[in-house]
Each structure stands twice: as C-alpha cells, then as structure tokens.
Design a protein around this motif. Structure first.
Motif, short mmCIF file in Angstrom:
data_model
loop_
_atom_site.label_atom_id
_atom_site.label_comp_id
_atom_site.label_asym_id
_atom_site.label_seq_id
_atom_site.Cartn_x
_atom_site.Cartn_y
_atom_site.Cartn_z
N CYS A 1 81.36 -60.51 109.90
CA CYS A 1 81.66 -60.67 108.48
C CYS A 1 80.53 -60.11 107.62
N VAL A 2 79.30 -60.34 108.03
CA VAL A 2 78.17 -59.82 107.27
C VAL A 2 78.20 -58.29 107.28
N VAL A 3 78.48 -57.72 108.43
CA VAL A 3 78.55 -56.26 108.53
C VAL A 3 79.69 -55.73 107.67
N ALA A 4 80.85 -56.37 107.74
CA ALA A 4 82.00 -55.91 106.96
C ALA A 4 81.70 -56.00 105.47
N ARG A 5 81.08 -57.08 105.04
CA ARG A 5 80.75 -57.23 103.61
C ARG A 5 79.73 -56.19 103.17
N ASP A 6 78.78 -55.89 104.03
CA ASP A 6 77.80 -54.86 103.71
C ASP A 6 78.48 -53.50 103.57
N CYS A 7 79.42 -53.21 104.47
CA CYS A 7 80.15 -51.94 104.40
C CYS A 7 81.00 -51.86 103.14
N LEU A 8 81.62 -52.97 102.76
CA LEU A 8 82.40 -52.99 101.51
C LEU A 8 81.49 -52.78 100.31
#
Length: 108
Positions: free
Chosen positions: A64-71
């Motif tokens: 989730c942290v990685v996905a949010r960073d990518c967003l």
C-alpha cells in the motif's frame, strides 16, 4: 534442567529434560509417527532463533505504501502509477492494477 533440540522429519522440538532418554520420550509421546533425525543437548538453558538465518531481517515495503507513493509521483495518473508500481515491485500488470486501483478507492 538441560535444554534439548530435537529434529524429526517434520518438526524441530525444543524441550527441557533431565537426560537424553527423557527428551526422546517427549518426541515419542508427542509425535510417535516421526523418525528422530537429530538430538542435541544445548550448552545453555535458553534458546535463540536468529532472524537473519530465517531471512526476517530485511523489511519489505508495504504494497500500500508503494502504491500510494506511485500514485503521488504520477499525480494521480492511474496508468502511469501502474507502470511505476510494476517497476518498483516487479508485479505483473493485473496485480499492479489491483494495488493501484484499491489505493485510489481508499483515497491515497
């Protein structure tokens, strides 16, 4: 009372016993179907499991942290975020899409 490490085909058992025969009896009682492979009397009365040996010392990033960073880096552009997520994690297209879309719904 000594501490014994006992390895069978399916288990590693740590137990206190007065002597080796008592430790063998613990295994025979608890796992009668298992063949005893190894029994070791430990030199101390404590047992330590090394997290490094188990491969638990390196913290992996929360998806989730990685996905949010990518967003965030893609300014909310879903297609670009999916591409970034795939590059960061090595995920396939479908898993990357699910991670990004589920985080978009949560209001990244």
């Amino acid at each position: 009372m000594p501490l014994f490490e006992i390895e069978t085909e399916s288990h590693i058992i740590i137990t206190w016993a007065e002597e080796e025969n008592d430790a063998r009896a613990v295994v025979a009682d608890a796992y009668p179907q298992d063949d005893l492979l190894r029994i070791t009397k430990r030199p101390r009365d404590t047992w330590v499991i090394s997290k490094g040996v188990l491969g638990l010392t390196t913290m992996k990033a929360d998806p989730c942290v990685v996905a949010r960073d990518c967003l965030s880096r893609s300014a909310g552009d879903k297609v670009n975020a999916i591409r970034l997520y795939r590059m960061e994690t090595g995920s396939d297209l479908e898993n990357a899409r699910k991670a990004i879309e589920s985080n978009m719904v949560m209001g990244w």
